[in-house]
Design a protein around this motif. Structure first.
Motif, PDB file in Angstrom:
ATOM      1  N   HIS A 116       6.879  16.590 -12.657  1.00 27.17           N
ATOM      2  CA  HIS A 116       8.026  16.375 -12.003  1.00 27.17           C
ATOM      3  C   HIS A 116       8.593  15.323 -11.271  1.00 27.17           C
ATOM      4  O   HIS A 116       7.519  14.681 -10.975  1.00 27.17           O
ATOM      5  N   PRO A 117       9.873  14.817 -11.250  1.00 31.61           N
ATOM      6  CA  PRO A 117      10.262  13.684 -10.590  1.00 31.61           C
ATOM      7  C   PRO A 117       9.835  13.911  -9.114  1.00 31.61           C
ATOM      8  O   PRO A 117       9.965  15.003  -8.497  1.00 31.61           O
ATOM      9  N   ARG A 118       9.454  12.748  -8.478  1.00 32.49           N
ATOM     10  CA  ARG A 118       9.319  12.567  -7.272  1.00 32.49           C
ATOM     11  C   ARG A 118      10.622  12.685  -6.407  1.00 32.49           C
ATOM     12  O   ARG A 118      11.450  12.071  -6.879  1.00 32.49           O
ATOM     13  N   GLU A 119      10.876  13.208  -4.951  1.00 34.85           N
ATOM     14  CA  GLU A 119      11.866  13.102  -4.392  1.00 34.85           C
ATOM     15  C   GLU A 119      11.307  12.194  -2.923  1.00 34.85           C
ATOM     16  O   GLU A 119      10.292  12.630  -2.643  1.00 34.85           O
ATOM     17  N   TRP A 120      12.169  11.316  -2.803  1.00 32.43           N
ATOM     18  CA  TRP A 120      11.841  10.254  -1.700  1.00 32.43           C
ATOM     19  C   TRP A 120      12.863  10.723  -0.485  1.00 32.43           C
ATOM     20  O   TRP A 120      14.024  10.454  -0.773  1.00 32.43           O
ATOM     21  N   PRO A 121      12.480  10.772   0.586  1.00 29.52           N
ATOM     22  CA  PRO A 121      13.060  10.981   1.901  1.00 29.52           C
ATOM     23  C   PRO A 121      13.674   9.185   2.205  1.00 29.52           C
ATOM     24  O   PRO A 121      13.112   8.413   1.773  1.00 29.52           O
ATOM     25  N   ARG A 122      14.558   9.120   2.754  1.00 31.18           N
ATOM     26  CA  ARG A 122      15.384   8.051   2.895  1.00 31.18           C
ATOM     27  C   ARG A 122      14.439   6.857   3.462  1.00 31.18           C
ATOM     28  O   ARG A 122      14.249   5.571   3.056  1.00 31.18           O
ATOM     29  N   THR A 123      13.526   7.503   4.538  1.00 33.88           N
ATOM     30  CA  THR A 123      12.751   6.472   5.523  1.00 33.88           C
ATOM     31  C   THR A 123      11.558   5.750   4.092  1.00 33.88           C
ATOM     32  O   THR A 123      11.360   4.665   4.417  1.00 33.88           O
ATOM     33  N   GLU A 124      11.236   6.741   3.486  1.00 37.92           N
ATOM     34  CA  GLU A 124      10.046   6.528   2.508  1.00 37.92           C
ATOM     35  C   GLU A 124      10.749   5.379   1.454  1.00 37.92           C
ATOM     36  O   GLU A 124      10.054   4.443   0.930  1.00 37.92           O
ATOM     37  N   LYS A 125      11.846   5.581   1.023  1.00 33.99           N
ATOM     38  CA  LYS A 125      12.449   4.537   0.053  1.00 33.99           C
ATOM     39  C   LYS A 125      12.609   3.336   1.026  1.00 33.99           C
ATOM     40  O   LYS A 125      12.237   2.186   0.235  1.00 33.99           O
ATOM     41  N   GLN A 126      12.992   3.277   2.145  1.00 32.23           N
ATOM     42  CA  GLN A 126      12.992   1.913   2.729  1.00 32.23           C
ATOM     43  C   GLN A 126      11.652   1.259   2.956  1.00 32.23           C
ATOM     44  O   GLN A 126      11.395   0.014   2.707  1.00 32.23           O
ATOM     45  N   VAL A 127      10.571   2.197   3.387  1.00 34.01           N
ATOM     46  CA  VAL A 127       9.056   1.651   3.424  1.00 34.01           C
ATOM     47  C   VAL A 127       8.941   1.066   2.073  1.00 34.01           C
ATOM     48  O   VAL A 127       7.979  -0.027   2.014  1.00 34.01           O
ATOM     49  N   ALA A 128       9.065   1.779   1.036  1.00 32.69           N
ATOM     50  CA  ALA A 128       8.649   1.354  -0.327  1.00 32.69           C
ATOM     51  C   ALA A 128       9.400   0.003  -0.667  1.00 32.69           C
ATOM     52  O   ALA A 128       8.425  -0.974  -1.202  1.00 32.69           O
ATOM     53  N   HIS A 129      10.627  -0.164  -0.348  1.00 35.67           N
ATOM     54  CA  HIS A 129      11.280  -1.158  -0.586  1.00 35.67           C
ATOM     55  C   HIS A 129      10.455  -2.546   0.073  1.00 35.67           C
ATOM     56  O   HIS A 129      10.347  -3.747  -0.397  1.00 35.67           O
ATOM     57  N   LEU A 130      10.617  -2.508   1.527  1.00 34.91           N
ATOM     58  CA  LEU A 130      10.043  -3.356   2.237  1.00 34.91           C
ATOM     59  C   LEU A 130       8.377  -3.616   1.943  1.00 34.91           C
ATOM     60  O   LEU A 130       8.286  -4.874   1.745  1.00 34.91           O
ATOM     61  N   MET A 131       7.783  -2.605   1.366  1.00 38.28           N
ATOM     62  CA  MET A 131       6.500  -3.036   0.937  1.00 38.28           C
ATOM     63  C   MET A 131       6.290  -3.909  -0.353  1.00 38.28           C
ATOM     64  O   MET A 131       5.633  -4.665  -0.242  1.00 38.28           O
ATOM     65  N   GLY A 132       7.570  -3.596  -1.043  1.00 39.76           N
ATOM     66  CA  GLY A 132       7.469  -4.358  -2.313  1.00 39.76           C
ATOM     67  C   GLY A 132       7.714  -5.860  -1.877  1.00 39.76           C
ATOM     68  O   GLY A 132       7.044  -6.798  -2.633  1.00 39.76           O
ATOM     69  N   ARG A 133       8.536  -5.943  -1.022  1.00 35.50           N
ATOM     70  CA  ARG A 133       8.940  -7.574  -0.686  1.00 35.50           C
ATOM     71  C   ARG A 133       7.731  -8.016   0.116  1.00 35.50           C
ATOM     72  O   ARG A 133       7.381  -9.499  -0.270  1.00 35.50           O
ATOM     73  N   LEU A 134       7.032  -7.242   1.012  1.00 31.01           N
ATOM     74  CA  LEU A 134       6.041  -8.047   1.552  1.00 31.01           C
ATOM     75  C   LEU A 134       4.785  -8.361   0.698  1.00 31.01           C
ATOM     76  O   LEU A 134       4.154  -9.367   0.707  1.00 31.01           O
ATOM     77  N   VAL A 135       4.545  -7.306  -0.261  1.00 26.11           N
ATOM     78  CA  VAL A 135       3.414  -7.712  -1.441  1.00 26.11           C
ATOM     79  C   VAL A 135       3.929  -8.776  -2.232  1.00 26.11           C
ATOM     80  O   VAL A 135       3.000  -9.638  -2.375  1.00 26.11           O
ATOM     81  N   ALA A 136       5.158  -8.822  -2.496  1.00 28.95           N
ATOM     82  CA  ALA A 136       5.542 -10.158  -3.278  1.00 28.95           C
ATOM     83  C   ALA A 136       5.369 -11.490  -2.534  1.00 28.95           C
ATOM     84  O   ALA A 136       5.155 -12.341  -3.079  1.00 28.95           O
ATOM     85  N   ALA A 137       5.547 -11.467  -1.322  1.00 30.73           N
ATOM     86  CA  ALA A 137       5.271 -12.482  -0.229  1.00 30.73           C
ATOM     87  C   ALA A 137       3.513 -12.774  -0.156  1.00 30.73           C
ATOM     88  O   ALA A 137       3.413 -13.751   0.706  1.00 30.73           O
ATOM     89  N   GLY A 138       2.848 -11.873  -0.593  1.00 33.50           N
ATOM     90  CA  GLY A 138       1.331 -12.138  -0.365  1.00 33.50           C
ATOM     91  C   GLY A 138       0.657 -11.328   0.434  1.00 33.50           C
ATOM     92  O   GLY A 138      -0.443 -11.394   0.636  1.00 33.50           O
ATOM     93  N   PHE A 139       1.227 -10.374   1.120  1.00 30.69           N
ATOM     94  CA  PHE A 139       0.801  -9.304   1.918  1.00 30.69           C
ATOM     95  C   PHE A 139      -0.303  -8.362   0.855  1.00 30.69           C
ATOM     96  O   PHE A 139       0.218  -8.085  -0.157  1.00 30.69           O
ATOM     97  N   THR A 140      -1.244  -7.825   1.595  1.00 29.18           N
ATOM     98  CA  THR A 140      -2.033  -6.748   0.921  1.00 29.18           C
ATOM     99  C   THR A 140      -1.206  -5.548   0.906  1.00 29.18           C
ATOM    100  O   THR A 140      -0.207  -5.223   1.839  1.00 29.18           O
ATOM    101  N   ALA A 141      -1.336  -4.753   0.042  1.00 27.33           N
ATOM    102  CA  ALA A 141      -0.607  -3.408   0.014  1.00 27.33           C
ATOM    103  C   ALA A 141      -0.954  -2.680   1.446  1.00 27.33           C
ATOM    104  O   ALA A 141       0.019  -2.094   2.171  1.00 27.33           O
TER     105      ALA A 141
END
Length: 95
Positions: A28-53
């Protein structure tokens, strides 16, 4: 700029960094609340910049829940250490 991969999202969910809306289970596809989408997007940027997950999850969660606008926010990491997150492109200085 691309967002996090499906593998990254799966890993982050298993680690407890992200919390999609629970639905039926496997297949089943996941459904993401707006805040979780924002957290995921920012996490992606931070990980790409060198932060650990783990560190990216902590910073992203604070930025989204406290800052309101995860694109333009200052997150205090420690006394005298503030991380500014904005949507300007990265500029590399010449060496």
């Amino acid at each position: 700029m691309t967002g996090p991969t499906k593998r990254q999202l799966d890993f982050w969910v298993r680690q407890g960094y992200l919390k999609p809306v629970a639905r039926g289970g496997s297949g089943h596809p996941r459904e993401w609340p707006r805040t979780e989408k924002q957290v995921a997007h920012l996490m992606g940027r931070l990980v790409a910049a060198g932060f650990t997950a783990a560190a990216a999850a902590d910073v992203a969660r604070v930025a989204v829940t406290v800052g309101g606008d995860p694109v333009n926010v200052d997150v205090v990491l420690a006394a005298g250490l503030t991380l500014t997150v904005d949507d300007r492109p990265a500029v590399r200085e010449a060496s």
